[in-house]
Design a protein around this motif. Structure first.
Motif, PDB file in Angstrom:
ATOM      1  N   ILE A   1      33.166 -66.584  26.941  1.00  4.37           N
ATOM      2  CA  ILE A   1      32.356 -65.531  27.536  1.00  4.37           C
ATOM      3  C   ILE A   1      33.261 -64.395  28.003  1.00  4.37           C
ATOM      4  CG2 ILE A   1      30.748 -64.939  29.386  1.00  4.37           C
ATOM      5  CD1 ILE A   1      29.711 -67.780  29.296  1.00  4.37           C
ATOM      6  N   LEU A   2      33.035 -63.215  27.458  1.00  2.00           N
ATOM      7  CA  LEU A   2      33.845 -62.044  27.793  1.00  2.00           C
ATOM      8  C   LEU A   2      33.254 -61.266  28.960  1.00  2.00           C
ATOM      9  CD1 LEU A   2      34.414 -60.767  24.140  1.00  2.00           C
ATOM     10  CD2 LEU A   2      36.013 -62.104  25.528  1.00  2.00           C
ATOM     11  N   GLY A   3      31.941 -61.297  29.074  1.00  3.50           N
ATOM     12  CA  GLY A   3      31.259 -60.582  30.142  1.00  3.50           C
ATOM     13  C   GLY A   3      29.798 -60.952  30.147  1.00  3.50           C
ATOM     14  N   GLU A   4      29.148 -60.776  31.284  1.00  7.35           N
ATOM     15  CA  GLU A   4      27.729 -61.086  31.400  1.00  7.35           C
ATOM     16  C   GLU A   4      27.114 -60.283  32.522  1.00  7.35           C
ATOM     17  OE1 GLU A   4      27.206 -65.231  32.364  1.00  7.35           O
ATOM     18  OE2 GLU A   4      29.107 -65.264  33.419  1.00  7.35           O
ATOM     19  N   SER A   5      25.791 -60.288  32.591  1.00  7.40           N
ATOM     20  CA  SER A   5      25.103 -59.558  33.638  1.00  7.40           C
ATOM     21  C   SER A   5      25.286 -60.277  34.967  1.00  7.40           C
ATOM     22  CB  SER A   5      23.617 -59.435  33.309  1.00  7.40           C
ATOM     23  OG  SER A   5      22.947 -58.753  34.347  1.00  7.40           O
ATOM     24  N   LEU A   6      25.605 -59.518  35.994  1.00  8.64           N
ATOM     25  CA  LEU A   6      25.816 -60.091  37.322  1.00  8.64           C
ATOM     26  C   LEU A   6      24.509 -60.253  38.085  1.00  8.64           C
ATOM     27  CD1 LEU A   6      29.002 -58.052  38.354  1.00  8.64           C
ATOM     28  CD2 LEU A   6      28.862 -60.277  37.203  1.00  8.64           C
ATOM     29  N   ASP A   7      23.418 -59.700  37.549  1.00 10.28           N
ATOM     30  CA  ASP A   7      22.116 -59.853  38.195  1.00 10.28           C
ATOM     31  C   ASP A   7      21.058 -60.050  37.121  1.00 10.28           C
ATOM     32  OD1 ASP A   7      21.804 -56.951  37.456  1.00 10.28           O
ATOM     33  OD2 ASP A   7      23.147 -56.682  39.158  1.00 10.28           O
ATOM     34  N   ASP A   8      20.132 -59.123  36.989  1.00  7.73           N
ATOM     35  CA  ASP A   8      19.094 -59.273  35.964  1.00  7.73           C
ATOM     36  C   ASP A   8      19.674 -59.133  34.559  1.00  7.73           C
ATOM     37  OD1 ASP A   8      17.116 -59.654  37.795  1.00  7.73           O
ATOM     38  OD2 ASP A   8      16.363 -57.599  37.748  1.00  7.73           O
ATOM     39  N   ALA A   9      19.130 -59.917  33.650  1.00  6.96           N
ATOM     40  CA  ALA A   9      19.442 -59.729  32.242  1.00  6.96           C
ATOM     41  C   ALA A   9      18.743 -58.468  31.756  1.00  6.96           C
ATOM     42  CB  ALA A   9      18.986 -60.938  31.439  1.00  6.96           C
ATOM     43  N   ALA A  10      19.175 -57.953  30.604  1.00  5.31           N
ATOM     44  CA  ALA A  10      18.581 -56.726  30.073  1.00  5.31           C
ATOM     45  C   ALA A  10      17.084 -56.908  29.824  1.00  5.31           C
ATOM     46  CB  ALA A  10      19.290 -56.324  28.780  1.00  5.31           C
ATOM     47  N   GLY A  11      16.693 -58.067  29.285  1.00  5.94           N
ATOM     48  CA  GLY A  11      15.273 -58.325  29.031  1.00  5.94           C
ATOM     49  C   GLY A  11      14.457 -58.345  30.307  1.00  5.94           C
ATOM     50  N   GLU A  12      15.021 -58.943  31.366  1.00  5.37           N
ATOM     51  CA  GLU A  12      14.340 -58.955  32.661  1.00  5.37           C
ATOM     52  C   GLU A  12      14.204 -57.538  33.210  1.00  5.37           C
ATOM     53  OE1 GLU A  12      15.586 -63.237  34.647  1.00  5.37           O
ATOM     54  OE2 GLU A  12      17.075 -61.636  34.599  1.00  5.37           O
ATOM     55  N   ALA A  13      15.250 -56.735  33.037  1.00  4.05           N
ATOM     56  CA  ALA A  13      15.198 -55.350  33.510  1.00  4.05           C
ATOM     57  C   ALA A  13      14.104 -54.568  32.794  1.00  4.05           C
ATOM     58  CB  ALA A  13      16.559 -54.679  33.307  1.00  4.05           C
ATOM     59  N   PHE A  14      13.959 -54.796  31.482  1.00  2.00           N
ATOM     60  CA  PHE A  14      12.894 -54.143  30.731  1.00  2.00           C
ATOM     61  C   PHE A  14      11.528 -54.549  31.284  1.00  2.00           C
ATOM     62  CE2 PHE A  14      15.828 -52.803  27.426  1.00  2.00           C
ATOM     63  CZ  PHE A  14      15.181 -51.719  26.851  1.00  2.00           C
ATOM     64  N   ASP A  15      11.312 -55.847  31.470  1.00  2.00           N
ATOM     65  CA  ASP A  15      10.003 -56.327  31.916  1.00  2.00           C
ATOM     66  C   ASP A  15       9.678 -55.874  33.339  1.00  2.00           C
ATOM     67  OD1 ASP A  15       9.429 -57.592  29.531  1.00  2.00           O
ATOM     68  OD2 ASP A  15      10.255 -59.519  30.161  1.00  2.00           O
ATOM     69  N   LYS A  16      10.664 -55.912  34.235  1.00  2.00           N
ATOM     70  CA  LYS A  16      10.422 -55.523  35.623  1.00  2.00           C
ATOM     71  C   LYS A  16      10.206 -54.012  35.745  1.00  2.00           C
ATOM     72  CE  LYS A  16      12.913 -59.422  37.712  1.00  2.00           C
ATOM     73  NZ  LYS A  16      14.059 -59.840  38.551  1.00  2.00           N
ATOM     74  N   THR A  17      10.933 -53.249  34.954  1.00  2.67           N
ATOM     75  CA  THR A  17      10.736 -51.803  34.971  1.00  2.67           C
ATOM     76  C   THR A  17       9.356 -51.449  34.421  1.00  2.67           C
ATOM     77  OG1 THR A  17      13.112 -51.411  34.697  1.00  2.67           O
ATOM     78  CG2 THR A  17      11.634 -49.593  34.151  1.00  2.67           C
ATOM     79  N   ALA A  18       8.959 -52.149  33.365  1.00  2.00           N
ATOM     80  CA  ALA A  18       7.626 -51.919  32.800  1.00  2.00           C
ATOM     81  C   ALA A  18       6.540 -52.225  33.829  1.00  2.00           C
ATOM     82  CB  ALA A  18       7.433 -52.786  31.563  1.00  2.00           C
ATOM     83  N   LYS A  19       6.746 -53.264  34.612  1.00  2.00           N
ATOM     84  CA  LYS A  19       5.766 -53.618  35.651  1.00  2.00           C
ATOM     85  C   LYS A  19       5.685 -52.522  36.708  1.00  2.00           C
ATOM     86  CE  LYS A  19       4.315 -57.544  38.494  1.00  2.00           C
ATOM     87  NZ  LYS A  19       4.627 -58.951  38.891  1.00  2.00           N
ATOM     88  N   MET A  20       6.837 -51.952  37.076  1.00  2.00           N
ATOM     89  CA  MET A  20       6.849 -50.843  38.044  1.00  2.00           C
ATOM     90  C   MET A  20       6.081 -49.641  37.506  1.00  2.00           C
ATOM     91  SD  MET A  20      10.624 -50.716  39.809  1.00  2.00           S
ATOM     92  CE  MET A  20      11.580 -50.701  38.298  1.00  2.00           C
ATOM     93  N   MET A  21       6.094 -49.495  36.196  1.00  2.00           N
ATOM     94  CA  MET A  21       5.414 -48.365  35.569  1.00  2.00           C
ATOM     95  C   MET A  21       3.929 -48.626  35.360  1.00  2.00           C
ATOM     96  SD  MET A  21       8.349 -47.370  32.767  1.00  2.00           S
ATOM     97  CE  MET A  21       7.322 -46.128  31.985  1.00  2.00           C
ATOM     98  N   GLY A  22       3.483 -49.842  35.711  1.00  2.00           N
ATOM     99  CA  GLY A  22       2.072 -50.166  35.595  1.00  2.00           C
ATOM    100  C   GLY A  22       1.663 -50.698  34.235  1.00  2.00           C
TER     101      GLY A  22
END
Length: 342
Positions: A153-174
């Protein structure tokens, strides 16, 4: 060797048949999206119960479609983890019992290794070694892949994964569940945006990532537009564009660093987010500038599916890895702890 693959790590039930001599024989998938949409997200207990119902139906359907008999199956591969514990347990128990009933071995497969190897289902597969960007719903990581099972493993997300960020942002947008693909569709409907969001951690050395600050920036932008009564459809599209562009740019920069760090000339992207059109375009441009090659699976094999599990299991079984009839699921399972193949 004909291997039956079973995937049940979350909210999709997938089964497939893979032949080590002739490749993919057939596959079928059932998605639980409609059932979970009512609750705005995956309900683990409902997911587990639905896997119990759908698995025997899908296997019978697959055998009929491919004109295959149970006695033709040489082994069963199933998702052993990571994933929702109940959903993984259902698949593991079913696969183990099914294998025992027809007298063949059963082998547990790492879900993310399945994603990593999915591009090998294509007519022109990547060759080892390569850098892999794994971007699924719950995982985002860069991996140095020297061979099957030889992962760093060279690097990874320290919090939300990219897919989670997409889904949570979409929820914020309604946007309704699942929002990630809908957000991407909105982003594709415009050519530019007046919103410029931060590219997290690109000024820091290394290949780790973070998307929580990006989400906060989007939330603040939405709040401001709502207060100004300007959060209309066009605004929504432009915010989606700005967010998606920030995520894809961040991932592209990190992938470039990984290629430079390893010296590899091949980049593989896998997982649900790897189907994103803008991500493929940006990584393609970056790889062209680095004189490197980019590989990914067709969209149907980017999301969870039985074909990738059948393939991963077949490669390990064909290389002589032993199997077990015991059930030992692993809801958390670091990919760099897998056994390398000799």
């Amino acid at each position: 060797m004909l291997v039956l693959g079973i995937e049940s790590s979350c909210d999709e039930t997938g089964v497939a048949l893979y032949d080590t001599d002739n490749g993919l024989v057939g596959h079928t998938l059932f998605s639980q999206i409609k059932m979970h949409a009512e609750f705005g997200g995956v309900v683990p207990e409902l997911a587990s119960r639905d896997h119990i119902i759908k698995l025997p139906q899908l296997i019978n359907q697959l055998l009929d479609q491919t004109n295959t008999s149970k006695k033709d199956i040489d082994a069963v591969a199933y998702t052993q983890g990571p994933g929702l514990i109940g959903a993984v347990m259902v698949g593991a128990c079913f696969a183990t019992a099914f294998a025992k009933s027809i007298g063949v071995p059963a082998l547990g497969v790492h879900h993310m290794e399945g994603h990593l190897l999915a591009p090998m289902l294509e007519d022109t597969p990547p060759e080892f070694p390569f850098v892999a960007l794994l971007v699924s719903g719950g995982h985002t990581m860069l991996v140095d892949v020297k061979a099957i099972g030889q992962y760093e493993i060279l690097g990874e997300s320290l919090d939300d994964a990219a897919g989670e960020a997409f889904d949570k942002t979409a929820k914020m947008m309604g946007l309704p569940y699942p929002g990630g693909p809908l957000l991407s569709k909105l982003a594709q409907s415009v050519d530019a945006s007046r919103f410029t969001f931060p590219r997290p951690m690109i000024d820091r050395p290394g290949m780790d990532m973070s998307f929580s600050g990006l989400k906060t920036s989007v939330r603040n932008a939405i709040k401001k537009e709502v207060e100004n009564e300007t959060f209309d459809e066009q605004c929504q599209k432009e915010i989606a564009f700005g967010f998606e562009h920030a995520v894809c740019s961040t991932l592209s920069i990190k992938c470039k660093r990984a290629l430079e760090h390893t010296g590899h000339k091949t980049l593989v992207i896998a997982g649900g987010v790897s189907a994103n059109v803008r991500l493929r375009e940006q990584l393609g441009t970056m790889c062209q500038s680095k004189r490197s090659k980019l590989f990914y699976a067709r969209p149907e094999f980017c999301t969870d599916n039985g074909a990738m599990i059948a393939l991963a299991g077949a490669l390990r079984l064909n290389a002589g890895q032993s199997s077990t009839q015991s059930v030992d699921v692993k809801p958390r399972w670091p990919i760099d702890t897998l056994e390398p193949l000799s």
